[in-house]
Design a protein around this motif. Sequence first.
Motif, mmCIF file in Angstrom:
data_model
loop_
_atom_site.group_PDB
_atom_site.id
_atom_site.type_symbol
_atom_site.label_atom_id
_atom_site.label_comp_id
_atom_site.label_asym_id
_atom_site.label_seq_id
_atom_site.Cartn_x
_atom_site.Cartn_y
_atom_site.Cartn_z
ATOM 1 N N SER A 354 -59.333 -23.651 -38.234
ATOM 2 C CA SER A 354 -59.720 -24.647 -39.229
ATOM 3 C C SER A 354 -59.728 -26.039 -38.605
ATOM 4 N N PRO A 355 -60.801 -26.833 -38.829
ATOM 5 C CA PRO A 355 -60.836 -28.204 -38.308
ATOM 6 C C PRO A 355 -60.168 -29.220 -39.239
ATOM 7 N N SER A 356 -59.899 -28.837 -40.488
ATOM 8 C CA SER A 356 -59.325 -29.768 -41.468
ATOM 9 C C SER A 356 -57.803 -29.684 -41.437
ATOM 10 N N VAL A 357 -57.177 -30.834 -41.656
ATOM 11 C CA VAL A 357 -55.715 -30.915 -41.601
ATOM 12 C C VAL A 357 -55.118 -30.167 -42.792
ATOM 13 N N PRO A 358 -54.219 -29.219 -42.560
ATOM 14 C CA PRO A 358 -53.573 -28.524 -43.691
ATOM 15 C C PRO A 358 -52.742 -29.503 -44.507
#
Length: 703
Positions: A354-358
């Motif tokens: 995933s490229p988005s910050v959790p």
Amino acid sequence: MLLNSAVDLLQNEEVEAIIGPGSSMQANFMIGLGSKARVPIISFSATSPSLSSLQSQYFIRATLNDSAQVPAIRAIVQTFGWREVVLIYVDNEYGNGVIPSLTSAFLEVDAHVTYWSPIHPSVTDDQLVEELHKLMRMPTRVFIVHMLTPLGYRLFTKANEAGMMEEGYVWILTDGITDFLSTLNASAIDSMQGVLGVKPHVPRTKELESFKIRWKKKIQEEYPTNEISELNIFGLWAYDAACALAMAVEKLGAGNFSLQKTNISRDSTGFESIRVSPVGPNILHSLLSTRFRGLSGDFQIGDGQLRTSGFHIVNVIGEGERGVGFWTPENGIVRRSNSTSKANLRAITWPGESPSVPKGWVLPTNGKKLKIGVPVKEGFSEFVKVTRDPITNTTKITGYSIAIFENVMETLPYAVPYEYVPFETPDGKAAGSYDELISQVYFQKYDAVVGDITILANRSFYVDFTLPYTESGVSMIVPIINNRSKNAWVFLKPLTWDLWVTSACFFVFIGFVIWTLEHRINEDFRGPRSHQVGTIFWFSFSTLVFAQRERIVSNLARFVMIIWFFVVLILTQSYTASFTSMLTVQQLKPTITDINELIRTGQRVGYQNGSFIFTFLKQMKFDESNLVKYDSPEQLDGLFSNGSRKGGIAAAFEEIPYMKLFLAKYCSKYTAVQPTYKFDGFGFVFPKHSPLVSDVSMRILIE
């Protein structure tokens, strides 16, 4: 065995310094011997923070304390705004040593350790899987892992099999595993995709690359069957420690390194008495002042250990690790090691590619809905109203506060299942005050509270509030004095009797002056005597409404009339303003404007039942016996009607939202007076450190 070897070196080999021991546990034994013999003990791998508390000047740690990496990990958590973390660590001296530092460091950035997960070094796979499943059932998704490679490899293998390396999870490694990522096989790396790690920063230099080549060649010659020939950070620290000791000895020059026997025949361990080194203190002093550029970076001892130059932040992706930034004590997180300006980390690939910050947390996956407590009250139901259908036995929750909350929850980027639970007794009455309702969140009976809950400092000690969704403040409500006269002569009151008489005289006088100037030359002012007298009075009073019919011929009379019109204009406008003010503004005059007067005269005042205002009034020095509670606007109106002397009240203290509702209904009878006491308005209540607080607050601002 270790102790015997150390004593043998000190007694028989007459050593002046010892490089070692290899572990923190061994260092505990060696430190005492070094202090007694005054021989520097130089360790390149004893990293336990507990050794710092021993405060032995002869123990030199040519390595970084495990706690040195704590600020770097804290900075990562702070950068991404995570509020909750879980600590997973090996349950031994190595693992337990750094946990207190991590826990306190996270509190400094408003992060909270929700769970500590100690893993025994000899844990079985079944036990490891059971612990991971326990972590999966928790909402926190940020895990800090502090253990060594063998156990860490097993942990991530099982975590990958359990589905904990998917999108939404965050794993951060301490240097215990990160330093050895290059030694792990492809299977281990595959199970750690998306993991972040910190490790001591080692600058790339020509000397380091040359040394690695020589090292690899030497290892392959002496150990041809050894597949791993990479030099780790401890090897670099060992080389730098040896170089530092050699430099320190060279500074002293050649000399007599003999040992003197102490007067003590035997030490506390039962070994033969330890000899004292005559040159050990000199070597120690020289070593502490030694500074040079080593293979691991700048070598400098401060407070008995190697000074921190910075940490490298890496991301496990593909077949190995990739650097995404650095942390330095001077500049915090930076993109390049030689940069002084703060910047974001390079692009990170998180677990699940995933490229988005959790966001660092999820709602419980057991399908359980959040239990939202709501207050039950008789009056002021515009904010929260609980109604029950006696036929279907269903409960309906409505009101302004409920509408705001539901609108906010609908706009969140994720679904939050919840259900309302009225805070009531079996007979449908309120089960307690607002403070008691809020305490249910603290005791984990409710997951949140929604309603007309005022944000107070003392409540914030055990729960978290969102940003307020209403204006704040507490004001005093009092009856107003009705100054409107009931008689038919009220129109005379705007002017005093003196002014009335003076005005009348001037009207007659102006009429007489105009008659004197006009009657000889103007036929309108001639005729019988009675007609002329009537003309004088008629002409002057008709100027009030500028309705005079007589012509003015004389220029002098016209000049007098100009001045008189100006006077009449001022007089009529002043009368109109005074009369209007008398009929409107003056009748809104409050009966009481001074709170101190209420306290001094012992007047009874009202407050809403269950409100914090009861405590507020007691702090204002009101006698508790003079405090009267009410539940609804109608009941408050009734108390005002009775008055303080007849069992009612003289004033009431209420929050601005309630005050506006009451005055909207009884605007002709009551008013609010200053001052307004500052409070923080209504907000929604969540447990301490709940990640929902920031998201809900953001939506309140947007809405």
